[in-house]
Design an enzyme around this catalytic site. Structure first.
Site, PDB file in Angstrom:
ATOM      1  N   HIS A   1      93.955  19.732  12.290  1.00 56.87           N
ATOM      2  CA  HIS A   1      93.931  19.127  13.620  1.00 56.87           C
ATOM      3  C   HIS A   1      95.052  18.099  13.793  1.00 56.87           C
ATOM      4  O   HIS A   1      95.000  17.280  14.702  1.00 56.87           O
ATOM      5  CB  HIS A   1      92.580  18.443  13.885  1.00 56.87           C
TER       6      HIS A   1
ATOM      7  N   GLU B   1      92.619  32.753  21.417  1.00 58.79           N
ATOM      8  CA  GLU B   1      93.914  32.282  21.881  1.00 58.79           C
ATOM      9  C   GLU B   1      94.871  33.423  22.229  1.00 58.79           C
ATOM     10  O   GLU B   1      95.604  33.355  23.211  1.00 58.79           O
ATOM     11  CB  GLU B   1      94.544  31.373  20.823  1.00 58.79           C
TER      12      GLU B   1
END
Length: 661
Positions: free
Chosen positions: A468, A401
């Site tokens: 998540h 990322e």
């Protein structure tokens, strides 16, 4: 030290000498000014000048270089005006950051330089983005970026090299191996013998040079750059050198064995090259003296210019305004004539449509993310995009990322747009530094905007557990320079996404996963934008006001209906900057206010809004402002635990209590 002139003309050799000598003489002057208190801090490159000077002069003038602390030779080699350079170090407005940052923490597109931030590693990924832009535009260009041996321990180093190798980007990664990371010696930094051992592991060529030999550095980089322009790929270049002064002047060099200092003093890049030039009758004593006096004159003139500039006076409005690139949205796009032709589509389809239409509108827009190409993304939002736009613009990325967000900034520097998809909002932690320190601060620091949209699938309700399901928008609403949007319905999902791509500033775009396929709404087929920074009333009522966003809008509407409460439900839509006047209007109208969000209570945006209401709208209140949010815990996995974590039941209780207050 052996110098091989090859076929270089005397003029070239003397030019290298002048450019090598200039940073040395500037440094000697700066060390005096440091002791006099006229410069606040200094990171010395004495002993390492041949690397930055040789590599800079080996490139074409319009090829980008991303330097570090000890790369003064990059700036002088690119002929950055000394008056502005000295003003930068003194914190003057005529420097490159208006006094907002120091040292080499700045860039100048005029000279094709992108300066560092203190975290050392992030500029490597930015170099990838610059090189990617050149590849996409079929421009035969090379980008150079530097890392110290200590900084190469950062994860950004691995991510950047890996991405450059996978994408075959024409970047020369120069490792200035001077044996120390501040005071930590190499044997406490890494166990490999040399950095060229790393190249094959990444699938790239690795070359080692004597970093104190300017001819060897210049010739090697010149040769590599010529090759990479025709055969794009990354190269790892290790330059062996030594730092003759402290990491910065205050740290000193007591931790360095004296024998090592004496050994490297004999390898001084300036003295050895100068001696060789004179032995070869290329440089005369008269010419040497003349060159030195001319450079010293330039230094004094630059200092006189910088000294004449007063210290900056703070203008609060200017400081706030400069956090963002100025931007006037196209108002025609905000009121589409086709509103009455809207058709019902799902939340996820609205995002996909906004993304597709933005790709069509902006051919310079590049999408990057894990599994977004042929697979279409884990939520299938980019399904079919490769067939329409090609893999050059719809790019699968490694799991890195930080490197991809940094590449987005690099693309912006080359006037492209970028979208980075976080597979889940939770994973943004791995790219956090790039977002809050590079994207958010670049425009304020040196006027370079970051035209990057970071898409963030967020929220709970799917029994996905702690990694998540987080609502982490408050991490970014505390970061000036970012814009944060969070749509609650399909219409705004498309409009805010299109607006985010129009806006030249970095935008964090939160999209609630639970709404993807469960919510439908009217969405015009034509391209349009929803104004960033404007809230909207999702429903109107006269008993109380609920200020919320995202999933909170639906919870508030549902419970107000069940409880027969007449309430304004104000959908913020934009969380940074949030719409203070819309909040004021609903508070003044109803006098009873509840602030609701799915994020945890402590430190959430609701606390900021509640405090603002208390400060600015106190006389309009008929009851204390109430906050309702998720529990101050991580998000549990099992549905009964997740249900207790989320705020719906507490919202029910507080709505009744507020109405009855």
């Amino acid at each position: 030290m052996t110098f091989d002139r090859k076929d270089y003309a005397n003029d070239t050799l003397l030019h290298l000498y002048r450019e090598l000598l200039k940073p040395r003489l500037i440094e000697e002057k700066m060390l005096i000014l440091l002791r006099q208190g006229k410069v606040s801090k200094w990171f010395s490159g004495i002993g390492q000048e041949a690397i930055s000077v040789g590599s800079t002069l080996a490139l074409e003038a319009d090829e980008y270089i991303l330097p570090l602390h000890r790369n003064l030779g990059v700036f002088t080699g690119r002929q950055v005006p000394l008056g502005r350079l000295f003003a930068q170090w003194q914190g003057k407005r005529t420097g490159y950051t208006k006094g907002r940052d120091r040292s080499f923490h700045f860039g100048t597109n005029e000279h094709h330089i992108v300066g560092m931030i203190s975290h050392l590693g992030p500029q490597l990924a930015v170099a990838n983005g610059i090189a990617l832009a050149d590849v996409l535009d079929n421009k035969p260009k090379v980008t150079i970026t530097y890392s110290g041996d200590g900084g190469a321990s950062e994860g950004d180093f691995h991510e950047a090299l890996n991405v450059a190798a996978v994408w075959q980007l024409p970047v020369i990664f120069i490792i200035e191996n001077n044996g120390y990371g501040l005071s930590t010696p190499s044997n406490e930094q890494f166990r490999f013998k040399s950095f060229i051992d790393k190249g094959p592991a990444y699938g790239m060529e690795a070359v080692q040079v004597d970093g104190n030999n300017i001819l060897e550095v210049f010739d090697t980089v010149h040769r590599l750059a010529q090759d990479l322009r025709q055969n794009p790929r990354p190269v790892l270049l290790e330059a062996l050198t030594f730092r003759m002064r402290g990491h910065e002047e205050a740290s000193g060099t007591k931790y360095v064995p004296q024998s090592l200092m004496e050994e490297w003093a004999k390898k001084d890049p300036v003295e050895n090259y100068e001696k060789w030039l004179m032995e070869e009758n290329i440089l005369t004593e008269t010419a040497k003296h003349s060159i030195r006096e001319k450079i010293k004159g330039e230094i004094e003139a630059g200092l006189k210019e910088a000294d004449a500039v007063p210290m900056p006076t703070a203008d609060v409005q200017e400081e706030i305004a400069d956090m963002y690139r100025s931007f006037s949205p196209n108002t025609e796009n905000q009121t589409p004539d086709t509103e009455n032709q809207a058709r019902e589509i799902r939340f996820i389809d609205a995002i996909q449509e906004g993304l597709r239409q933005s790709m069509e509108k902006y051919p310079e827009l590049v999408l990057m993310g894990q599994d977004i190409a042929d697979y279409g993304g884990v939520f299938k939002i980019t399904d079919g995009f490769v067939a329409q736009f090609g893999k050059a613009r719809v790019r699968n990325t490694p799991l890195c990322e930080s490197a991809i967000v940094g590449a987005g900034l690099g693309l912006s520097i080359k006037k492209k747009k970028a979208m980075v998809e976080m597979q889940f909002a939770d994973f943004v932690t791995c790219g956090f530094n790039q977002i809050v320190n590079n994207l958010a601060k670049s425009h304020y620091r040196w006027g370079q905007n970051a035209d990057v949209v970071v898409r963030m699938p967020t929220g709970a309700g799917t029994a996905a557990g702690p990694f998540h399901s987080q609502s982490n928008e408050a991490w970014f609403t505390h970061t000036p320079g970012l814009k944060v949007v969070y749509p609650s319905n399909p219409h705004d999902a498309k409009g805010l996404l299109c607006a985010a791509f129009e806006d030249p500033n970095p935008v964090m775009y939160f999209e609630h996963k639970l709404l993807y396929r469960s919510l439908t709404g009217p969405v015009p087929e034509a391209y349009y934008t929803t104004p960033i920074g404007q809230a909207v009333l999702a429903q109107e009522g006269d008993e109380l006001s609920v200020i919320t966003y995202g999933m909170g809008v639906h919870w508030a509407q549902q419970l107000c209906k069940e409880l027969n409460i007449s309430a304004d439900v104000l959908d913020l839509r934009t969380l940074l900057p949030w719409d203070q006047e819309a909040v004021r209007r609903t508070v003044e109208k109803n006098g009873r206010v509840l602030v609701l969000h799915e994020d945890t209570l402590t430190g959430g945006l609701g606390g900021e809004i509640a405090a603002w209401i208390g400060e600015h709208c106190f006389s309009s209140l008929d009851a204390p402002v109430r906050r309702v949010a998720s529990l101050d815990t991580a998000i549990p996995f099992a549905p009964p635990l997740e249900s207790a974590f989320l705020p719906q039941q507490r919202l029910r209780e507080q709505l009744v209590a507020l109405r009855n207050y």
